[in-house]
Design a protein around this motif. Sequence first.
Motif, PDB file in Angstrom:
ATOM      1  N   VAL A  29      31.592 -10.451  79.298  1.00 39.41           N
ATOM      2  CA  VAL A  29      32.157 -10.267  78.291  1.00 39.41           C
ATOM      3  C   VAL A  29      33.052  -9.030  78.399  1.00 39.41           C
ATOM      4  O   VAL A  29      32.918  -8.731  79.552  1.00 39.41           O
ATOM      5  N   THR A  30      34.107  -8.434  77.434  1.00 41.33           N
ATOM      6  CA  THR A  30      34.626  -7.568  77.327  1.00 41.33           C
ATOM      7  C   THR A  30      34.618  -6.416  76.657  1.00 41.33           C
ATOM      8  O   THR A  30      35.070  -5.053  76.343  1.00 41.33           O
ATOM      9  N   GLU A  31      33.123  -6.859  75.417  1.00 44.16           N
ATOM     10  CA  GLU A  31      33.426  -6.043  74.363  1.00 44.16           C
ATOM     11  C   GLU A  31      32.160  -5.580  74.060  1.00 44.16           C
ATOM     12  O   GLU A  31      31.290  -5.879  74.604  1.00 44.16           O
ATOM     13  N   LEU A  32      31.204  -4.137  74.053  1.00 43.21           N
ATOM     14  CA  LEU A  32      30.346  -3.574  74.040  1.00 43.21           C
ATOM     15  C   LEU A  32      29.328  -4.251  73.395  1.00 43.21           C
ATOM     16  O   LEU A  32      27.933  -5.118  73.735  1.00 43.21           O
ATOM     17  N   LYS A  33      30.061  -5.029  72.299  1.00 45.41           N
ATOM     18  CA  LYS A  33      29.008  -5.528  70.903  1.00 45.41           C
ATOM     19  C   LYS A  33      28.401  -6.571  71.614  1.00 45.41           C
ATOM     20  O   LYS A  33      27.325  -7.201  71.459  1.00 45.41           O
ATOM     21  N   ASP A  34      29.363  -7.109  72.362  1.00 43.33           N
ATOM     22  CA  ASP A  34      29.274  -8.543  73.182  1.00 43.33           C
ATOM     23  C   ASP A  34      27.776  -8.664  73.656  1.00 43.33           C
ATOM     24  O   ASP A  34      27.138  -9.637  73.742  1.00 43.33           O
ATOM     25  N   ALA A  35      28.303  -7.707  74.267  1.00 40.66           N
ATOM     26  CA  ALA A  35      26.762  -6.911  75.835  1.00 40.66           C
ATOM     27  C   ALA A  35      25.270  -6.890  75.398  1.00 40.66           C
ATOM     28  O   ALA A  35      25.106  -7.395  76.146  1.00 40.66           O
TER      29      ALA A  35
END
Length: 210
Positions: free
Chosen positions: A204-210
């Motif tokens: 993942v590249t987005e914090l919310k996805d992590a």
Amino acid sequence: MSDNDVELRAMKGNIWDHWPMPDYEPRESQKIAAEWMADLPAHIKYVMCEIPVGGGKSPLALTYAGFCAGGIGTSYILTPQRILQRQYEESFDRSLIASVYGKSNYDCHTKIGLDCDIGDDIKPKCMNCPAKAAFGDAISTPNMVLNYKLALLYSELLPDDMFPRRDLMVFDECHTLEGHLVDHRALTVTERRCKELNLVFPNVTELKDA
């Protein structure tokens, strides 16, 4: 100052009665800081001082610990570096202050060639562990110096009777405190560890996805 604050100040006496270096006259920056701290209202819990490098923060910490207690004060002094711990050790009498380090900084007496961190994991357990002896010496002195990582670890793992509250906690180089707190609670997820646990590495590249 309120009447209660004036009464409390009178009970604590003169802050300079707790100066830990009788052979040395306080510097002007130390005088200003100490007098300011002595006049703070009783309800103040957090005190922040910005003093120039070499301005003498160490004796100020011990002075204020004694003043807070109204006698021989006790404190935990947290520093980010071992070299700063050494400075405290070299500046004051060992009856007043002692430093403790992580286990890897002590040589195991029974498992020759190993430090106490590794030696402690190998049976049989040592009867006279240098790391534990250093902790015992430090916790029995009025002022105990240790690094941030060790202090956070002790505060979580040790019972209150082994790591009790003291009159004052000093955060040396306090601008580094946030980083130490974040690191203490951080968890790193690596692709290698995920493979070991048979898990899919989260790409993942987005914090919310992590």
